[in-house]
Design a protein around this motif. Structure first.
Motif, PDB file in Angstrom:
ATOM      1  N   LEU A   4      -2.509  13.509  -6.892  1.00 29.84           N
ATOM      2  CA  LEU A   4      -3.099  12.183  -7.022  1.00 29.84           C
ATOM      3  C   LEU A   4      -2.161  11.139  -6.434  1.00 29.84           C
ATOM      4  N   PRO A   5      -2.708  10.094  -5.810  1.00 29.32           N
ATOM      5  CA  PRO A   5      -1.846   9.045  -5.240  1.00 29.32           C
ATOM      6  C   PRO A   5      -1.089   8.310  -6.338  1.00 29.32           C
ATOM      7  N   LEU A   6       0.160   7.983  -6.067  1.00 31.26           N
ATOM      8  CA  LEU A   6       0.989   7.261  -7.028  1.00 31.26           C
ATOM      9  C   LEU A   6       0.905   5.755  -6.825  1.00 31.26           C
ATOM     10  N   ILE A   7       0.894   5.319  -5.569  1.00 32.51           N
ATOM     11  CA  ILE A   7       0.877   3.894  -5.283  1.00 32.51           C
ATOM     12  C   ILE A   7      -0.075   3.606  -4.129  1.00 32.51           C
ATOM     13  N   ARG A   8      -0.525   2.360  -4.052  1.00 35.06           N
ATOM     14  CA  ARG A   8      -1.285   1.887  -2.902  1.00 35.06           C
ATOM     15  C   ARG A   8      -0.349   1.070  -2.020  1.00 35.06           C
ATOM     16  N   ILE A   9      -0.374   1.353  -0.718  1.00 28.85           N
ATOM     17  CA  ILE A   9       0.457   0.640   0.249  1.00 28.85           C
ATOM     18  C   ILE A   9      -0.458  -0.223   1.107  1.00 28.85           C
ATOM     19  N   SER A  10      -0.300  -1.525   1.029  1.00 25.91           N
ATOM     20  CA  SER A  10      -1.201  -2.430   1.736  1.00 25.91           C
ATOM     21  C   SER A  10      -0.405  -3.558   2.417  1.00 25.91           C
ATOM     22  N   PRO A  11      -0.522  -3.647   3.769  1.00 29.30           N
ATOM     23  CA  PRO A  11      -1.234  -2.768   4.689  1.00 29.30           C
ATOM     24  C   PRO A  11      -0.523  -1.424   4.825  1.00 29.30           C
ATOM     25  N   TYR A  23      12.348 -11.246  13.325  1.00 24.19           N
ATOM     26  CA  TYR A  23      11.051 -10.659  12.996  1.00 24.19           C
ATOM     27  C   TYR A  23      10.968 -10.426  11.493  1.00 24.19           C
ATOM     28  N   ILE A  24       9.745 -10.557  10.956  1.00 16.44           N
ATOM     29  CA  ILE A  24       9.562 -10.390   9.513  1.00 16.44           C
ATOM     30  C   ILE A  24       8.239  -9.689   9.252  1.00 16.44           C
ATOM     31  N   SER A  25       8.225  -8.871   8.200  1.00 18.70           N
ATOM     32  CA  SER A  25       7.001  -8.186   7.789  1.00 18.70           C
ATOM     33  C   SER A  25       7.032  -8.013   6.279  1.00 18.70           C
ATOM     34  N   ARG A  26       5.868  -7.872   5.691  1.00 25.26           N
ATOM     35  CA  ARG A  26       5.800  -7.603   4.257  1.00 25.26           C
ATOM     36  C   ARG A  26       4.588  -6.732   3.960  1.00 25.26           C
ATOM     37  N   LEU A  27       4.694  -5.950   2.931  1.00 24.06           N
ATOM     38  CA  LEU A  27       3.560  -5.181   2.434  1.00 24.06           C
ATOM     39  C   LEU A  27       3.631  -5.138   0.918  1.00 24.06           C
ATOM     40  N   ARG A  28       2.522  -4.782   0.306  1.00 27.46           N
ATOM     41  CA  ARG A  28       2.445  -4.760  -1.160  1.00 27.46           C
ATOM     42  C   ARG A  28       2.274  -3.331  -1.652  1.00 27.46           C
ATOM     43  N   LEU A  29       3.060  -2.978  -2.666  1.00 24.95           N
ATOM     44  CA  LEU A  29       2.958  -1.674  -3.320  1.00 24.95           C
ATOM     45  C   LEU A  29       2.388  -1.876  -4.714  1.00 24.95           C
ATOM     46  N   THR A  30       1.344  -1.102  -5.046  1.00 28.11           N
ATOM     47  CA  THR A  30       0.668  -1.236  -6.334  1.00 28.11           C
ATOM     48  C   THR A  30       0.651   0.104  -7.055  1.00 28.11           C
ATOM     49  N   ASN A  31       1.017   0.111  -8.318  1.00 28.87           N
ATOM     50  CA  ASN A  31       1.019   1.326  -9.130  1.00 28.87           C
ATOM     51  C   ASN A  31      -0.412   1.739  -9.463  1.00 28.87           C
ATOM     52  N   LEU A  32      -0.781   2.985  -9.141  1.00 29.87           N
ATOM     53  CA  LEU A  32      -2.118   3.514  -9.422  1.00 29.87           C
ATOM     54  C   LEU A  32      -2.134   4.455 -10.618  1.00 29.87           C
ATOM     55  N   GLN A  33      -0.999   4.601 -11.278  1.00 28.07           N
ATOM     56  CA  GLN A  33      -0.886   5.558 -12.373  1.00 28.07           C
ATOM     57  C   GLN A  33      -0.829   4.864 -13.738  1.00 28.07           C
ATOM     58  N   ASP A  34      -1.050   5.651 -14.774  1.00 31.12           N
ATOM     59  CA  ASP A  34      -0.946   5.143 -16.145  1.00 31.12           C
ATOM     60  C   ASP A  34       0.473   5.297 -16.689  1.00 31.12           C
ATOM     61  N   GLN A  35       1.413   5.536 -15.821  1.00 32.31           N
ATOM     62  CA  GLN A  35       2.815   5.632 -16.195  1.00 32.31           C
ATOM     63  C   GLN A  35       3.644   4.956 -15.119  1.00 32.31           C
ATOM     64  N   ALA A  36       4.921   4.853 -15.379  1.00 31.18           N
ATOM     65  CA  ALA A  36       5.807   4.186 -14.430  1.00 31.18           C
ATOM     66  C   ALA A  36       5.939   5.008 -13.146  1.00 31.18           C
ATOM     67  N   VAL A  65       4.418  -5.119  -6.279  1.00 30.11           N
ATOM     68  CA  VAL A  65       5.596  -5.808  -5.769  1.00 30.11           C
ATOM     69  C   VAL A  65       5.443  -5.962  -4.260  1.00 30.11           C
ATOM     70  N   ASP A  66       5.889  -7.101  -3.744  1.00 35.40           N
ATOM     71  CA  ASP A  66       5.868  -7.337  -2.302  1.00 35.40           C
ATOM     72  C   ASP A  66       7.217  -6.928  -1.709  1.00 35.40           C
ATOM     73  N   VAL A  67       7.163  -6.077  -0.704  1.00 31.84           N
ATOM     74  CA  VAL A  67       8.366  -5.627  -0.009  1.00 31.84           C
ATOM     75  C   VAL A  67       8.487  -6.410   1.288  1.00 31.84           C
ATOM     76  N   VAL A  68       9.630  -7.037   1.514  1.00 31.89           N
ATOM     77  CA  VAL A  68       9.857  -7.862   2.702  1.00 31.89           C
ATOM     78  C   VAL A  68      10.915  -7.191   3.573  1.00 31.89           C
ATOM     79  N   VAL A  69      10.621  -7.092   4.860  1.00 29.56           N
ATOM     80  CA  VAL A  69      11.550  -6.502   5.828  1.00 29.56           C
ATOM     81  C   VAL A  69      11.842  -7.538   6.909  1.00 29.56           C
ATOM     82  N   LYS A  70      13.123  -7.728   7.231  1.00 29.22           N
ATOM     83  CA  LYS A  70      13.523  -8.666   8.277  1.00 29.22           C
ATOM     84  C   LYS A  70      14.402  -7.955   9.298  1.00 29.22           C
TER      85      LYS A  70
END
Length: 212
Positions: A4-11, A23-36, A65-70
């Motif tokens: 089962l997927p653990l997190i959603r990565i968007s985009p 240069y800068i980029s960001r994506l959002r990671l979302t927990n899809l589980q009922d646990q940490a 959480v939003d992950v930012v890369v520079k």
């Protein structure tokens, strides 16, 4: 049976855009589980990217959480990231950091590759992990204390090293005075400019004192 997927990565990839300092980029990671769930980023170009957060835990379903890369260097097709994810117990998720991550059983950790583009858009994906991700250059942990302006690698002659340092200083100065393009200045031109600024710092107060 697929895990089962653990997190959603968007985009689904790091979509970089140009900024004033690189240069800068960001994506959002979302927990899809009922646990940490915990994650950690690795890259094949650790001295090129600044990533925040590098390692983190999402303690409940829906937490994101939003992950930012520079980067101060142009993005290439060879640039890529590996995201490692793992389901965690409550005590494992608390205060998750690199030393604690190293104590986890590697067989529990799932891996997904995240590619880099400039200005493209893709839909989100769900990270399920794979035991054998596609072949890629060696991926190493990202440094979360890396300063992209002043970190200079000694890859060649002293001349190349000096050129890299000059470019890094120009980037730092340009971030303070964006109206001036000094990336192509020589050391002598840069020193003369600094000296002129130093002299003006004394002259202007004296003129103001005498005139006013």
């Amino acid at each position: 049976m697929a895990s089962l997927p653990l997190i959603r990565i968007s985009p689904s990839e790091f979509q970089f855009s140009e900024s004033r300092t690189g240069y800068i980029s960001r994506l959002r990671l979302t927990n899809l589980q009922d646990q940490a769930v915990g994650f950690k980023f690795k890259t094949n170009a650790p001295h090129k990217f600044l990533v925040r957060p590098v390692i983190c835990s999402l303690t409940e379903r829906g937490m994101a959480v939003d992950v930012v890369v520079k980067s101060t260097s142009p993005i290439t097709d060879a640039d890529r990231f590996l995201i490692q994810t793992v389901a965690l117990a409550a005590d494992e998720a608390e205060g998750l950091d690199s030393p604690k991550w190293r104590t986890l059983d590697p067989s529990r950790i799932m891996e997904d590759l995240i590619y880099c583009t400039v200005g493209l858009r893709r839909s989100s994906i769900s990270s399920q992990g794979s035991a054998s991700p596609p072949a890629s250059p060696t991926l190493v942990a990202v440094s979360h204390v890396y300063d992209p302006y002043m970190s200079v690698q000694n890859y060649g002659s002293e001349k190349k090293r000096d050129e890299r340092i000059a470019h890094a200083l120009a980037k730092r100065f340009y971030s303070v005075m964006p109206g001036m393009d000094i990336n192509d200045w020589s050391w002598i031109e840069f020193a003369l400019f600094v000296a002129a600024c130093f002299v003006m710092g004394f002259i202007i107060p004296i003129v103001r004192y005498v005139v006013f």
